[in-house]
Write a protein that holds these residues in place. Sequence first.
Motif, PDB file in Angstrom:
ATOM      1  N   LYS A 137       7.430   6.508  -5.092  1.00  0.00           N
ATOM      2  CA  LYS A 137       6.199   5.747  -4.816  1.00  0.00           C
ATOM      3  C   LYS A 137       6.459   4.725  -3.719  1.00  0.00           C
ATOM      4  O   LYS A 137       7.479   4.023  -3.746  1.00  0.00           O
ATOM      5  CB  LYS A 137       5.729   5.008  -6.069  1.00  0.00           C
ATOM      6  CG  LYS A 137       4.713   5.770  -6.897  1.00  0.00           C
ATOM      7  CD  LYS A 137       4.288   4.982  -8.125  1.00  0.00           C
ATOM      8  CE  LYS A 137       2.927   4.342  -7.950  1.00  0.00           C
ATOM      9  NZ  LYS A 137       2.559   3.511  -9.126  1.00  0.00           N
ATOM     10  N   LEU A 138       5.532   4.628  -2.770  1.00  0.00           N
ATOM     11  CA  LEU A 138       5.535   3.576  -1.746  1.00  0.00           C
ATOM     12  C   LEU A 138       4.311   2.716  -2.046  1.00  0.00           C
ATOM     13  O   LEU A 138       3.189   3.172  -1.835  1.00  0.00           O
ATOM     14  CB  LEU A 138       5.404   4.181  -0.342  1.00  0.00           C
ATOM     15  CG  LEU A 138       6.505   5.131   0.152  1.00  0.00           C
ATOM     16  CD1 LEU A 138       6.017   5.927   1.360  1.00  0.00           C
ATOM     17  CD2 LEU A 138       7.755   4.347   0.522  1.00  0.00           C
ATOM     18  N   ASP A 139       4.491   1.528  -2.579  1.00  0.00           N
ATOM     19  CA  ASP A 139       3.375   0.752  -3.146  1.00  0.00           C
ATOM     20  C   ASP A 139       2.622   1.656  -4.135  1.00  0.00           C
ATOM     21  O   ASP A 139       3.258   2.244  -4.993  1.00  0.00           O
ATOM     22  CB  ASP A 139       2.446   0.224  -2.043  1.00  0.00           C
ATOM     23  CG  ASP A 139       3.038  -0.970  -1.287  1.00  0.00           C
ATOM     24  OD1 ASP A 139       3.917  -1.656  -1.840  1.00  0.00           O
ATOM     25  OD2 ASP A 139       2.614  -1.208  -0.147  1.00  0.00           O
ATOM     26  N   ASP A 140       1.302   1.818  -3.946  1.00  0.00           N
ATOM     27  CA  ASP A 140       0.531   2.653  -4.877  1.00  0.00           C
ATOM     28  C   ASP A 140       0.511   4.127  -4.482  1.00  0.00           C
ATOM     29  O   ASP A 140       0.007   4.971  -5.222  1.00  0.00           O
ATOM     30  CB  ASP A 140      -0.918   2.145  -4.965  1.00  0.00           C
ATOM     31  CG  ASP A 140      -0.970   0.805  -5.679  1.00  0.00           C
ATOM     32  OD1 ASP A 140      -0.075   0.542  -6.515  1.00  0.00           O
ATOM     33  OD2 ASP A 140      -1.889   0.020  -5.384  1.00  0.00           O
ATOM     34  N   HIS A 141       1.049   4.398  -3.311  1.00  0.00           N
ATOM     35  CA  HIS A 141       1.024   5.772  -2.802  1.00  0.00           C
ATOM     36  C   HIS A 141       2.119   6.634  -3.455  1.00  0.00           C
ATOM     37  O   HIS A 141       3.293   6.268  -3.437  1.00  0.00           O
ATOM     38  CB  HIS A 141       1.198   5.766  -1.283  1.00  0.00           C
ATOM     39  CG  HIS A 141       1.421   7.117  -0.701  1.00  0.00           C
ATOM     40  ND1 HIS A 141       0.385   7.983  -0.422  1.00  0.00           N
ATOM     41  CD2 HIS A 141       2.566   7.770  -0.373  1.00  0.00           C
ATOM     42  CE1 HIS A 141       0.885   9.108   0.056  1.00  0.00           C
ATOM     43  NE2 HIS A 141       2.206   9.003   0.100  1.00  0.00           N
TER      44      HIS A 141
END
Length: 282
Positions: A250-254
């Motif tokens: 996960k990259l932040d919420d992505h």
Amino acid sequence: EKVLWNDQLTTRDEVKIGIEDRGYQFGDGIYEVIKVYGGDVFTATEHIDRFYSSAEKIAMALPYTKDVLHHLIHQLIEENELENGIVYLQATRGDSPRNHPYPNPAVEAVLTGYTRETKRPLAELEAGVPVILIEDIRWLRCDIKSLNLLGNVMAKQQAVEKGCFEAVQHRGDVITEGSSSNAFGIKDGTLYTHPTTNLILNGITRQVILDCCKEIGLPVVEEAFTVEQAKQMDEFFISSTGIEVMPVIKLDDHVVGNGTPGEWTRKLQHAFEAKLPRKLYV
Ligand code: PMP
């Protein structure tokens, strides 16, 4: 347990560091973290070379040859019977009445080192980890492995407060590196990572990984990519001496890919493991 103090192996409570040591007052010094697997030092030459190169970049003379340093590190590991863990090594510009310019004449650098037992982060390596994306507020000489780590420390703290493993930084739009790791994306069978400029540390693990890419036939593009491009990558991972090839899910919420470590990342993990000094370690 022995520690290294200049060219002596001694006990921790024997070490005396001055309150005007320039490392303590200015962060005026450099360091390395070196991994030990099954009693063997991994990529010792590369780490020691980088230690000397960092020293040279800040015009600091190290009072020992590389061979002496290799020897001291081996002695420390043996004395402490370290099987799996790290060697921490640092040198400061020395102890001198507080004043910003380099002491003239120079005073002797102060070298310290110790070992610590660590375990490979096996659960995280298997499952992957979430990271935050954060503005890179550090200075413009991130190529030096300097003791000045406040920017990195503040970034990592943000990650921890959000329940994440690491903070992957971007300068404006461009992804640079993690707070204590390098960052990589894989898109359509090509690996992308920031080139080794003044904006990132040229990680030793990063260099090993680029060798692994050749071995497994994964093309490499050492070019800057943006936050938006990062979110379009099929796979993403970070690397360092301690975390090896760490999948990012996960990259932040992505969510990256399907939310589990990707195939190329797994192949790189296996190619990396094959280079470790011994197969049996925990
Ligand atoms: N970038 C930064 C800012 C780091 O602190 C580290 C870890 N020392 C790395 C990259 C990874 O370097 P290495 O693979 O040599 O541990």
